[in-house]
Design an enzyme around this catalytic site. Structure first.
Site, PDB file in Angstrom:
ATOM      1  CE  LYS A   1      -4.693  -1.680   1.447  1.00 50.63           C
ATOM      2  NZ  LYS A   1      -5.431  -1.437   2.879  1.00 50.63           N
TER       3      LYS A   1
ATOM      4  NE  ARG B   1      -7.793  -7.927   1.359  1.00 57.79           N
ATOM      5  CZ  ARG B   1      -7.882  -7.050   0.516  1.00 57.79           C
ATOM      6  NH1 ARG B   1      -6.720  -6.707   0.455  1.00 57.79           N
ATOM      7  NH2 ARG B   1      -8.078  -7.570  -0.952  1.00 57.79           N
TER       8      ARG B   1
END
Length: 293
Positions: free
Chosen positions: A236, A270
């Protein structure tokens, strides 16, 4: 130190009861592998191109140690295109059916905020609902989760994927805001009969990279809610932007922040890169065995 809310009525539980009597054990950290069925996910290499590609990736993730496969047909990157429920189901349902048929023992999570899509996905073979909106984008979602009696991943977000970058100002303490949000949502979930819940702080969702790093540093404070925590940090912007990189070069950074997340009590990672996440868990466990018990 934040105090535990008194009205959530959730007892501490590190296991998730899934359809068919199966139990996902989160007493030790597990890995959720990301399978993007979208053409515009922020990390291009994660986009599944066809069924044979899907099954090959799913098999690789399971062999590498993934406990859960997370399938999504709606891109939630900032500014993503808003697609119809019909298009989301067109992408998602055949993939769920194919993975369920090929790997019937795998735990399948569906990344959707729509109740209609969630219900169809569970009927097709999904085990877990992963809702980025916490029921805020579809008022029927929480009741649907209760009716389906499947575990629910409750994430914190403001706005929508199209607007969330405009909602990063917090009047009060960021972690306190999350605790209050989760407290209220958990009470609502309990009224609908949902008791198997994982909390997702929502890294990158209505949070700047700086806020994301603060949240990661203080993530252990969410333990006051007594539920397992998912850390969705893989590649991210809070990982690659401070380094002046792009998502394709953010694997090393992802390993670093996942290590911090594990030391702050994450129970589900995740990720796009399952083997590396499993290695991270193993090494953290070897070095700090009591931290992951």
């Amino acid at each position: 130190m934040l105090q535990a809310p008194q009205d959530t009525c959730f007892s501490p539980r590190q296991t998730l009861r899934c359809p068919g009597g199966r139990v996902l054990d989160l007493r030790r950290p597990q890995v959720m592998g990301i399978l993007n069925l979208t053409p515009d996910s922020f990390f291009a290499d994660s986009r599944v191109k066809a069924e044979d590609d899907l099954l090959r990736r799913a098999e690789q993730m399971l062999q590498a140690g993934a406990a859960v496969l997370d399938l999504g047909g709606y891109s939630s990157r900032p500014g993503a295109e808003d697609i119809s429920p019909a298009e989301e189901m067109r992408r998602l349902l055949p993939a769920v059916a194919a993975v369920h048929k090929a790997f019937p023992e795998a735990f399948i999570s569906v990344d959707t905020f729509r109740a209609e899509v969630a219900a169809e996905a569970v009927a097709t073979g999904a085990d877990i609902l992963n809702d980025i909106s916490g029921g805020q984008l579809d008022e029927a979602m929480l009741a649907t989760a209760g009716r389906l009696q499947v575990p629910y991943i409750l994430m914190h977000m403001r706005g929508t994927p199209q607007t969330m970058t405009q909602h990063t100002h917090y009047e009060e303490d960021l972690v306190l805001e999350l605790v209050r949000y989760f407290r209220d949502k958990l009470a609502e979930l309990r009224r609908h009969g949902v008791t198997d819940v994982v909390l997702d702080p929502g890294f990158g969702f209505a949070k700047t990279p700086r806020q994301g790093h603060e949240l990661l540093r203080r993530m252990r404070e969410l333990q006051v809610l007594g539920l397992p925590i998912l850390a969705g940090l893989s590649r991210k912007s809070m990982v690659y932007k401070p380094l002046g990189l792009g998502p394709e070069a953010a694997l090393a950074g992802t390993i670093s922040v996942n290590t911090i997340a594990l030391l702050n009590d994450a129970r589900l990672l995740r990720v796009h890169d399952v083997a590396e996440a499993m290695q991270t868990i193993q090494l953290v466990s070897n070095t700090f065995p009591s931290a992951l018990c």
